[in-house]
Design an enzyme around this catalytic site. Structure first.
Site, PDB file in Angstrom:
ATOM      1  N   ARG A 237      -3.438  -1.524   8.299  1.00  0.00           N
ATOM      2  CA  ARG A 237      -4.387  -2.048   7.316  1.00  0.00           C
ATOM      3  C   ARG A 237      -4.733  -3.495   7.667  1.00  0.00           C
ATOM      4  O   ARG A 237      -3.966  -4.179   8.337  1.00  0.00           O
ATOM      5  CB  ARG A 237      -3.783  -2.005   5.912  1.00  0.00           C
ATOM      6  CG  ARG A 237      -3.420  -0.617   5.416  1.00  0.00           C
ATOM      7  CD  ARG A 237      -2.767  -0.702   4.045  1.00  0.00           C
ATOM      8  NE  ARG A 237      -2.433   0.615   3.518  1.00  0.00           N
ATOM      9  CZ  ARG A 237      -1.252   1.212   3.672  1.00  0.00           C
ATOM     10  NH1 ARG A 237      -0.283   0.590   4.338  1.00  0.00           N
ATOM     11  NH2 ARG A 237      -1.029   2.413   3.165  1.00  0.00           N
ATOM     12  N   LYS A 261       2.132  -2.045   2.014  1.00  0.00           N
ATOM     13  CA  LYS A 261       1.840  -2.209   0.589  1.00  0.00           C
ATOM     14  C   LYS A 261       3.076  -1.916  -0.247  1.00  0.00           C
ATOM     15  O   LYS A 261       3.840  -1.008   0.055  1.00  0.00           O
ATOM     16  CB  LYS A 261       0.717  -1.246   0.182  1.00  0.00           C
ATOM     17  CG  LYS A 261      -0.632  -1.593   0.774  1.00  0.00           C
ATOM     18  CD  LYS A 261      -1.639  -0.495   0.544  1.00  0.00           C
ATOM     19  CE  LYS A 261      -2.045  -0.385  -0.904  1.00  0.00           C
ATOM     20  NZ  LYS A 261      -3.123   0.602  -1.106  1.00  0.00           N
ATOM     21  N   HIS A 326     -11.198  -1.204   7.843  1.00  0.00           N
ATOM     22  CA  HIS A 326     -10.690   0.097   7.391  1.00  0.00           C
ATOM     23  C   HIS A 326     -11.297   1.242   8.196  1.00  0.00           C
ATOM     24  O   HIS A 326     -10.651   2.283   8.391  1.00  0.00           O
ATOM     25  CB  HIS A 326     -10.985   0.304   5.905  1.00  0.00           C
ATOM     26  CG  HIS A 326     -10.335   1.538   5.354  1.00  0.00           C
ATOM     27  ND1 HIS A 326      -8.973   1.625   5.136  1.00  0.00           N
ATOM     28  CD2 HIS A 326     -10.850   2.749   5.019  1.00  0.00           C
ATOM     29  CE1 HIS A 326      -8.681   2.829   4.672  1.00  0.00           C
ATOM     30  NE2 HIS A 326      -9.802   3.532   4.593  1.00  0.00           N
ATOM     31  N   ARG A 329      -9.202   1.826  11.169  1.00  0.00           N
ATOM     32  CA  ARG A 329      -7.993   2.571  10.766  1.00  0.00           C
ATOM     33  C   ARG A 329      -8.310   4.056  10.604  1.00  0.00           C
ATOM     34  O   ARG A 329      -7.557   4.916  11.062  1.00  0.00           O
ATOM     35  CB  ARG A 329      -7.469   1.967   9.456  1.00  0.00           C
ATOM     36  CG  ARG A 329      -6.309   2.691   8.798  1.00  0.00           C
ATOM     37  CD  ARG A 329      -5.866   1.876   7.576  1.00  0.00           C
ATOM     38  NE  ARG A 329      -5.056   2.620   6.637  1.00  0.00           N
ATOM     39  CZ  ARG A 329      -3.739   2.782   6.721  1.00  0.00           C
ATOM     40  NH1 ARG A 329      -3.083   2.278   7.759  1.00  0.00           N
ATOM     41  NH2 ARG A 329      -3.075   3.445   5.806  1.00  0.00           N
ATOM     42  N   HIS A 352       1.491   6.163   4.657  1.00  0.00           N
ATOM     43  CA  HIS A 352       1.206   6.812   3.382  1.00  0.00           C
ATOM     44  C   HIS A 352       2.486   7.409   2.812  1.00  0.00           C
ATOM     45  O   HIS A 352       3.278   8.005   3.541  1.00  0.00           O
ATOM     46  CB  HIS A 352       0.177   7.929   3.561  1.00  0.00           C
ATOM     47  CG  HIS A 352      -1.199   7.418   3.848  1.00  0.00           C
ATOM     48  ND1 HIS A 352      -2.193   8.209   4.371  1.00  0.00           N
ATOM     49  CD2 HIS A 352      -1.751   6.187   3.685  1.00  0.00           C
ATOM     50  CE1 HIS A 352      -3.295   7.495   4.520  1.00  0.00           C
ATOM     51  NE2 HIS A 352      -3.049   6.261   4.110  1.00  0.00           N
ATOM     52  N   TYR A 361       5.931  15.626   1.708  1.00  0.00           N
ATOM     53  CA  TYR A 361       6.341  14.528   2.577  1.00  0.00           C
ATOM     54  C   TYR A 361       7.499  15.014   3.433  1.00  0.00           C
ATOM     55  O   TYR A 361       8.510  15.490   2.927  1.00  0.00           O
ATOM     56  CB  TYR A 361       6.787  13.309   1.770  1.00  0.00           C
ATOM     57  CG  TYR A 361       7.264  12.189   2.655  1.00  0.00           C
ATOM     58  CD1 TYR A 361       6.367  11.339   3.268  1.00  0.00           C
ATOM     59  CD2 TYR A 361       8.614  12.019   2.903  1.00  0.00           C
ATOM     60  CE1 TYR A 361       6.788  10.330   4.102  1.00  0.00           C
ATOM     61  CE2 TYR A 361       9.051  11.010   3.742  1.00  0.00           C
ATOM     62  CZ  TYR A 361       8.132  10.171   4.333  1.00  0.00           C
ATOM     63  OH  TYR A 361       8.559   9.180   5.167  1.00  0.00           O
TER      64      TYR A 361
END
Length: 382
Positions: A237, A261, A326, A329, A352, A361
């Site tokens: 990012r 993040k 972005h 990315r 993510h 996941y």
């Protein structure tokens, strides 16, 4: 029995001096205290006494002057309470809007917020506070008021679904902060359904367009080339790129620690050509780094600076559409997918938490990551 007014005010002055108030502030606070003395009946002060005084004293004053009188009176009431008076009045000192937003920014930083979140949330909270002024106090703000604010945003400011989503996210955090500050006890924005924007991914750059951008970046300079290669090689990012430090890079193993993040860190990998480009760039700026305390890899702090650089490179490459950090990315992820990489690998590389399409996941081992990652560079060979 109440001490003589002169003695009480003398002690109050000493107390203010002890708290390091400035002479003009002390003079104003003493004047307000002197005016409040006739409203004190014995050793008990209730809300009616304070209300009567404020109605009389602040009549015809502007908002800022009224706030100053309230602040001064609150200080005197605190002093009286320490002297043994029974003060049955809330002693919360009014907080100015700018001061409140500064504290909100400090709260966001403490939670690990960075980049656009840190800059946008206080701005959206300021819009909310301006709308609220004169309508209702924060303590009494409820779910119906929250809905009225969202209606105002859509009808009068033309805010769309995406913007509403941002406002709700920002104000949920703002009211969490207000609860910590004991200003409110509830969070109305967590009681309403979060608006959802229509998710539309940008059209990625083609591999040929990406090659042209890298070629133009190489012509511009070592920093531009190293930055573009690293962005495309890792899919980081913009905020993560800006926060990248030299200590986070291991050029020998071609890995980097990315501070993502919400305080979620991850390791990304990059190719040999990117490692070489960064090495050459580091040799160029070595003297600058030694002469300053600057440890950011690409020597830039703002998203705007990065965005302008990307747009300049795209223009030189003959790409006429809007190219953003972005989009680089997104192109990285799309090209990996086209090279046959597993979706879970892309999820891990992008940082993510979940795959929205599958809600699954799965942990991916570092060895498998590198195997899948090589597929892209074997196909591209540049």
């Amino acid at each position: 029995m109440m001490p003589p007014p002169r003695e009480l005010l003398s002690d109050y002055r000493k107390w203010l001096e002890y708290k390091h108030r400035t002479p003009p502030t002390i003079k104003f606070y003493i004047r307000i205290a002197e005016q409040f003395l006739p409203y004190i009946k014995g050793k008990k002060i209730d809300e009616e006494d304070v209300k009567s005084f404020l109605e009389e004293r602040t009549k015809g004053l502007r908002e800022r002057s009224r706030r100053n009188v309230k602040t001064a009176l609150n200080q005197f009431l605190k002093f009286l309470k320490k002297r043994g008076y029974e003060v049955k009045v809330p002693l919360r000192e009014p907080i100015h809007q700018n001061e409140l937003l500064k504290k909100f920014i400090a709260y966001l930083k403490a939670r690990g917020c960075t980049g656009k979140t840190l800059s946008n949330y206080p701005l959206l909270a300021r819009v909310f506070l301006r709308w609220l002024k004169g309508k209702k106090v924060l303590r009494d703000f409820d779910k119906s008021d929250a809905m009225r604010f969202l209606m105002y945003l859509t009808s009068e400011r033309g805010v769309g679904p995406g913007g509403l989503e941002n406002y709700v996210d920002a104000l949920r955090n703002f009211f969490d902060f207000l609860a910590i500050m004991k200003i409110t006890s509830r969070n109305p924005f967590r009681e309403i359904k979060r608006p959802r924007r229509a998710r539309s991914l940008p059209n990625p750059l083609s591999i040929e367009e990406m090659k042209k951008m890298l070629e133009e970046a190489r012509r511009l300079g070592l920093r531009e080339y190293a930055l573009m290669r690293f962005m495309y090689a890792t899919g980081v990012r913009a905020s993560e790129l800006l926060e990248l430090r030299w200590a986070d890079l291991d050029l020998r193993s071609r890995t980097a620690l990315i501070r993502g993040k919400g305080g979620k860190n991850r390791i990304v990998i990059f190719d040999e050509e990117t490692s070489l480009a960064i090495s050459k760039y580091r040799a160029l700026v070595k003297k600058v780094l030694m002469a300053s305390s600057q440890d950011r890899v690409f020597l830039m702090k703002s998203y705007m600076t990065l965005s302008k650089m990307i747009k300049k490179i795209a223009k030189l490459a003959g790409i006429k559409r809007n190219v953003t950090p972005h989009l680089i990315r997104h192109s990285f992820a799309t090209h990996l997918l086209e090279a046959g990489a597993d979706l879970r690998v892309i999820q891990e590389l992008l940082g993510h938490t979940t795959l929205r399409s599958t809600q699954i996941y799965t942990h991916v081992s570092r060895k498998h990551l590198k195997t899948e990652y090589k597929k892209l560079w074997e196909m591209l060979k540049f």
